[in-house]
Design a protein around this motif. Structure first.
Motif, mmCIF file in Angstrom:
data_model
loop_
_atom_site.group_PDB
_atom_site.id
_atom_site.type_symbol
_atom_site.label_atom_id
_atom_site.label_comp_id
_atom_site.label_asym_id
_atom_site.label_seq_id
_atom_site.Cartn_x
_atom_site.Cartn_y
_atom_site.Cartn_z
ATOM 1 N N LEU A 96 3.823 -8.284 13.023
ATOM 2 C CA LEU A 96 3.761 -8.446 11.576
ATOM 3 C C LEU A 96 3.306 -9.863 11.254
ATOM 4 O O LEU A 96 3.833 -10.832 11.808
ATOM 5 N N VAL A 97 2.315 -9.992 10.363
ATOM 6 C CA VAL A 97 1.754 -11.291 10.006
ATOM 7 C C VAL A 97 1.743 -11.411 8.487
ATOM 8 O O VAL A 97 1.842 -10.406 7.771
ATOM 9 N N PRO A 98 1.601 -12.656 7.943
ATOM 10 C CA PRO A 98 1.477 -12.808 6.485
ATOM 11 C C PRO A 98 0.263 -12.064 5.943
ATOM 12 O O PRO A 98 -0.747 -11.895 6.648
ATOM 13 N N PRO A 99 0.314 -11.604 4.711
ATOM 14 C CA PRO A 99 -0.793 -10.780 4.164
ATOM 15 C C PRO A 99 -2.150 -11.474 4.210
ATOM 16 O O PRO A 99 -3.145 -10.866 4.578
ATOM 17 N N ALA A 100 -2.192 -12.752 3.824
ATOM 18 C CA ALA A 100 -3.483 -13.446 3.802
ATOM 19 C C ALA A 100 -4.077 -13.535 5.190
ATOM 20 O O ALA A 100 -5.275 -13.331 5.402
ATOM 21 N N GLN A 101 -3.239 -13.836 6.185
ATOM 22 C CA GLN A 101 -3.730 -13.911 7.565
ATOM 23 C C GLN A 101 -4.202 -12.557 8.039
ATOM 24 O O GLN A 101 -5.209 -12.446 8.753
ATOM 25 N N GLY A 102 -3.516 -11.516 7.640
ATOM 26 C CA GLY A 102 -3.927 -10.175 8.055
ATOM 27 C C GLY A 102 -5.260 -9.777 7.470
ATOM 28 O O GLY A 102 -6.086 -9.160 8.139
ATOM 29 N N ARG A 103 -5.498 -10.153 6.199
ATOM 30 C CA ARG A 103 -6.786 -9.809 5.586
ATOM 31 C C ARG A 103 -7.935 -10.524 6.285
ATOM 32 O O ARG A 103 -8.979 -9.952 6.549
ATOM 33 N N VAL A 104 -7.729 -11.795 6.614
ATOM 34 C CA VAL A 104 -8.784 -12.546 7.295
ATOM 35 C C VAL A 104 -9.045 -11.989 8.677
ATOM 36 O O VAL A 104 -10.185 -11.817 9.106
ATOM 37 N N SER A 105 -7.962 -11.668 9.440
ATOM 38 C CA SER A 105 -8.164 -11.126 10.787
ATOM 39 C C SER A 105 -8.862 -9.786 10.734
ATOM 40 O O SER A 105 -9.657 -9.438 11.593
ATOM 41 N N CYS A 131 1.081 -5.224 9.056
ATOM 42 C CA CYS A 131 1.179 -4.823 10.469
ATOM 43 C C CYS A 131 -0.232 -4.750 11.039
ATOM 44 O O CYS A 131 -1.078 -3.992 10.533
ATOM 45 N N GLU A 132 -0.497 -5.541 12.090
ATOM 46 C CA GLU A 132 -1.844 -5.563 12.669
ATOM 47 C C GLU A 132 -2.187 -4.250 13.347
ATOM 48 O O GLU A 132 -3.348 -3.853 13.384
ATOM 49 N N GLN A 133 -1.163 -3.570 13.928
ATOM 50 C CA GLN A 133 -1.447 -2.303 14.607
ATOM 51 C C GLN A 133 -1.660 -1.166 13.606
ATOM 52 O O GLN A 133 -2.571 -0.358 13.747
ATOM 53 N N CYS A 134 -0.809 -1.121 12.576
ATOM 54 C CA CYS A 134 -0.938 -0.057 11.565
ATOM 55 C C CYS A 134 -2.030 -0.361 10.550
ATOM 56 O O CYS A 134 -2.512 0.542 9.867
ATOM 57 N N GLN A 159 0.806 -1.221 0.000
ATOM 58 C CA GLN A 159 0.000 0.000 0.000
ATOM 59 C C GLN A 159 0.839 1.272 0.000
ATOM 60 O O GLN A 159 0.287 2.368 -0.047
ATOM 61 N N LEU A 160 2.194 1.163 0.055
ATOM 62 C CA LEU A 160 3.043 2.350 0.152
ATOM 63 C C LEU A 160 3.957 2.528 -1.049
ATOM 64 O O LEU A 160 4.720 3.493 -1.098
ATOM 65 N N CYS A 161 3.932 1.590 -2.010
ATOM 66 C CA CYS A 161 4.735 1.769 -3.226
ATOM 67 C C CYS A 161 4.200 2.953 -4.028
ATOM 68 O O CYS A 161 2.974 3.088 -4.208
ATOM 69 N N GLU A 162 5.084 3.804 -4.520
ATOM 70 C CA GLU A 162 4.642 5.029 -5.189
ATOM 71 C C GLU A 162 4.148 4.773 -6.611
ATOM 72 O O GLU A 162 3.191 5.384 -7.056
ATOM 73 N N LYS A 163 4.793 3.870 -7.369
ATOM 74 C CA LYS A 163 4.392 3.617 -8.755
ATOM 75 C C LYS A 163 3.708 2.263 -8.857
ATOM 76 O O LYS A 163 2.605 2.092 -8.362
ATOM 77 N N ALA A 164 4.341 1.316 -9.495
ATOM 78 C CA ALA A 164 3.737 -0.019 -9.624
ATOM 79 C C ALA A 164 3.862 -0.744 -8.281
ATOM 80 O O ALA A 164 4.983 -1.040 -7.841
ATOM 81 N N PRO A 165 2.738 -1.019 -7.598
ATOM 82 C CA PRO A 165 2.825 -1.670 -6.280
ATOM 83 C C PRO A 165 3.419 -3.067 -6.408
ATOM 84 O O PRO A 165 3.065 -3.837 -7.294
ATOM 85 N N GLY A 215 12.467 1.085 18.107
ATOM 86 C CA GLY A 215 11.667 2.107 18.763
ATOM 87 C C GLY A 215 10.262 1.605 19.073
ATOM 88 O O GLY A 215 10.050 0.417 19.357
ATOM 89 N N PRO A 216 9.259 2.472 19.021
ATOM 90 C CA PRO A 216 7.875 2.043 19.321
ATOM 91 C C PRO A 216 7.359 0.990 18.341
ATOM 92 O O PRO A 216 6.512 0.178 18.683
ATOM 93 N N LEU A 217 7.905 0.993 17.099
ATOM 94 C CA LEU A 217 7.412 0.038 16.099
ATOM 95 C C LEU A 217 7.907 -1.377 16.352
ATOM 96 O O LEU A 217 7.413 -2.333 15.737
ATOM 97 N N ALA A 218 8.861 -1.530 17.239
ATOM 98 C CA ALA A 218 9.397 -2.874 17.503
ATOM 99 C C ALA A 218 8.353 -3.771 18.153
ATOM 100 O O ALA A 218 8.443 -5.003 18.071
ATOM 101 N N LYS A 219 7.372 -3.175 18.821
ATOM 102 C CA LYS A 219 6.335 -3.967 19.495
ATOM 103 C C LYS A 219 5.175 -4.327 18.565
ATOM 104 O O LYS A 219 4.272 -5.053 18.968
ATOM 105 N N HIS A 220 5.159 -3.813 17.344
ATOM 106 C CA HIS A 220 4.071 -4.126 16.418
ATOM 107 C C HIS A 220 4.201 -5.564 15.928
ATOM 108 O O HIS A 220 5.303 -6.090 15.771
#
Length: 710
Positions: A209-218, A182-185, A169-175, A202-207
């Motif tokens: 990270l899960v596989p994309p498919a698992q994140g979409r389902v959750s 990231c479940e938190q972000c 979701q953050l690639c500027e041109k062709a994703p 820093g604070p992001l170390a506690k976030h």
């Protein structure tokens, strides 16, 4: 899992369910699709008008299908509300999967609200596109239907297994293809964007990270974690109403909606229904295994038919060539006959393969869907659909009934060429049957002198007629239901004698038998009328009793070797009629509390009778008695027992009551009402008590006269 995809698609839109709701008929619809097929009904049929007239009894009233033709059996393409004088005939539509649905009478007014919250037109009616049952909505509209969260979860898991690659979701041109979420972000990252925008420090170390498919389902499942009541949206489901077959909250119980209903714990019913669905799936799994083996058999038959055809043709050609030129013209005709038989056999077998393959695919899809449902950890959601799934599994298993897995065609070519006639007979040359078709067997004869009844069992004997020359491969014995209903098969086999147990007492049965072989089935024999015993003769059953029970007097007298209560059942079960038996107290020491009554076969054997919900009993000491069922004590009555006393038990399944007597006097009121099902006489006692059973007794005269007056 691909074979269960049709279970996950809406019958209206043909796409995967979106926000599915459960109709009272147990079928599912997308919430938006349900709104699209609403039809406005006349004012006279509304729930409000029915309540005003005193005829409304339910929030959702099924329309009288005898008076309203909602779906034409002739499938003319049009459905109409025949009971509504003012309702116009509305054309039907077909959904992408072929199910006919009723479109709305007029488009819904535009609204900024969601489909669930948008107002529903007054007096709206919805017709299930699968079973065509119709019901009128109450003031809650579509919000009154529970949401099928289990189905949503299964769809999410199914889509996860077939999910295409998710993009960053953050690639500027062709994703690029996302590698984590990231479940938190709540953001999908590719590896370069994750290192640049989401460093692991820093604070992001506690976030997490899960596989994309698992994140979409959750992400999809997160709003559905809490199960709430449809009538009280702020309350969670906590109990389950057995009569209504639905989860309820404590506020539903306080309002008295289920005051006379049996209510059980949600978790216990969840586990029970999961167990029942698993057991039902075992039987269906066996049928699927048999179907796969049957398909292998059919494919082998195709090969064998091909080989036999080639061999038969070669033999035929050799015979025809031996008859010189005169046979050549006839040879072509005969070969055409053989090829026609060949094609006919192949067509029959291939049609059966196609039919069986479709049924197997549907069965396998249902099995996989049910297995996914069993994985669901939401008790409330599971219980909303478990009853319907259990019925579907049993219905699908029944469809693999007798004859479904039997070949409809043999592989043999039952033809032979007769080449013995002279040349002048060539033009009359034709095929003759190599295997002459045998006739069906003769009608069997019931041997009346060997047919008899005993208690609630019937023994029947039959034979083939003395001059019959056609052998029978087996016999089919049929009985009706004892009330003049339809006949049903009770025995299929080669024996000529059969004993049928478990019939109703004091009932008249009709019996008939027929013979069969490979050619077909004989006519039925003459119908024999059988009368079961008016009263029951039985003894105690050592096979089902607790091991501490001691039997004597031909299993009519029992005591116990333990100081704890132990249960013993009678050998005969009752499901119809009026039955009375007595028990004499032979020994009574130290004032114990024996219990007498009836029970199911699976009653607990190591506690007092009536401690669980499988027994209905009266327990009594030397001064008083109580009635007990499901560990609930009621109706304390003065008057006890001593040595020599007689306990009478009267089970009236016509009036669905159970009554007790002590020394020929009724003890208390009618003990239990609304009892129905299969019951066995039962007693619980310990080593301080010994009782003797007396059966075959007529119903007391005073009760018979009272029943006739009533």
């Amino acid at each position: 899992m691909e074979e269960m995809e049709e279970e996950l698609k809406c019958p209206v839109c043909g796409s995967f369910y979106r926000e599915p709701i459960i109709l009272p008929c147990s079928h599912n619809l997308c919430q938006a699709c349900a709104r699209n097929i609403l039809v406005q009904t006349p004012e006279s049929e509304s729930p409000q008008s029915r309540r005003a007239s005193g005829s409304g009894v339910s929030d959702y009233d099924y329309l009288d299908l005898d008076k309203m033709s909602l779906y034409s059996e002739a499938d003319s393409g049009y459905g109409s509300y025949g009971g509504f004088a003012s309702a116009p005939t509305t054309p039907c539509q077909k959904s992408p999967n072929g199910v006919r649905v009723f479109p709305p009478a007029m488009p819904p007014p535009p609204t900024h609200l969601s489909p669930a919250l948008a107002p529903v037109p007054r007096n709206s009616c919805i017709t299930c596109p699968q079973c065509h049952r119709s019901l009128i909505l109450d003031d809650r509209g579509l919000r009154g239907f529970p949401k099928n969260r289990v189905l949503e979860g299964v769809i999410d898991r199914y889509q996860q297994s077939k999910a295409a690659a998710l993009k960053c979701q953050l690639c500027e041109k062709a994703p690029k293809e996302a590698t984590v979420m990231c479940e938190q972000c709540d953001v999908f990252y590719c590896d370069p964007c994750r290192l640049r925008c989401h460093p692991p420090r820093g604070p992001l170390a506690k976030h997490r990270l899960v596989p994309p498919a698992q994140g979409r389902v959750s992400r999809r499942l997160s709003p559905r974690k809490v199960s709430t009541c449809t009538d009280h949206e702020l309350e969670n489901h906590s109990m389950y109403c057995v009569q209504c077959k639905m989860p309820v909250c404590y506020q539903c119980l306080e309002e008295g909606k289920h005051s006379s209903h049996e209510v059980k714990a949600l978790g216990a019913m969840w586990k029970l229904h999961k167990s029942q669905l698993s057991q039902a799936l075992n039987g269906l799994s066996d049928r699927a295994k048999e179907a796969k083996e049957f398909l292998v058999q059919l494919r082998n038959m195709v090969q064998q038919i091909q080989e036999n055809s080639v061999e038969f043709e070669a033999c035929l050609v050799a015979q025809c060539d031996a008859l010189i030129d005169a046979l050549n013209r006839r040879k072509a005709q005969l070969l055409a006959r053989v090829n026609k038989e060949h094609e006919h056999k192949l067509k029959v077998v291939r049609d059966q393969i196609s039919h069986c393959t479709v049924k197997l695919r549907q069965t396998t899809g249902l099995m996989e869907y049910c297995l996914e449902v069993i994985k669901e950890n939401d008790p409330s959601g599971f219980l909303q659909i478990s009853d319907a799934l259990i019925r579907r599994v049993h219905l699908t298993e029944d469809q693999w009934g007798k004859g479904t897995l039997t070949p409809r065609m043999t592989t043999d070519f039952d033809l032979s060429l007769d080449n013995s006639p002279l040349l002048q007979s060539i033009h009359q040359l034709d095929f003759v049957q190599m295997k002459a078709s045998s006739p069906v067997p003769a009608t069997p004869i019931l041997q009346l002198e060997e047919c008899c009844t005993h208690n609630n069992s019937a023994t029947l004997s039959w034979k083939q007629p003395p001059l019959s020359t056609v052998p029978a491969e087996g016999y089919i014995l049929e009985l009706d239901d004892g009330s003049g209903g339809q006949f049903r098969e009770v025995y299929v086999g080669k024996e000529t004698m059969c004993t049928v147990d478990g019939l109703h007492f004091n009932s008249t049965y009709n019996a008939r038998v027929k013979a069969f072989n490979k050619t077909g089935v004989s006519p039925y024999s003459k119908t024999l009328v059988l009368q079961t015993s008016e009263v029951a003769w039985f003894a105690f059953d050592p096979g089902s009793a607790h091991s501490d029970i001691i039997f004597s007097n031909d299993n009519l007298t029992v005591t116990c070797s333990s100081y704890d209560d132990r249960v013993v059942l009678g050998k005969t079960g009752f499901s119809k009629g009026v039955h009375y038996w007595e028990l004499t107290i032979d020994r009574y020491d130290n004032h114990p509390d024996p219990a007498f009554g009836v029970a199911r076969m699976d009653v607990m054997k190591d506690v007092m009778l009536g401690k669980d919900d499988k027994a209905w009993a009266m327990y009594v000491d030397n001064n008083r008695s109580w009635f007990m069922h499901n560990n609930s004590h009621t109706n304390r009555t003065e008057g006890g027992i001593s040595k020599g006393a007689t306990i009478g038990v009267l089970l009236d399944l016509n009036r669905k009551t159970l009554t007790f007597f002590i020394n020929d006097e009724q003890q208390g009121p009618i003990a239990f009402e609304n009892v129905e099902g299969l019951f066995f006489p039962a007693v619980s006692l310990n080593r301080n008590v010994q009782v003797t059973l007396h059966t075959g007794l007529p119903v007391p005269d005073f009760y018979s006269s009272r029943a006739s007056i009533a």
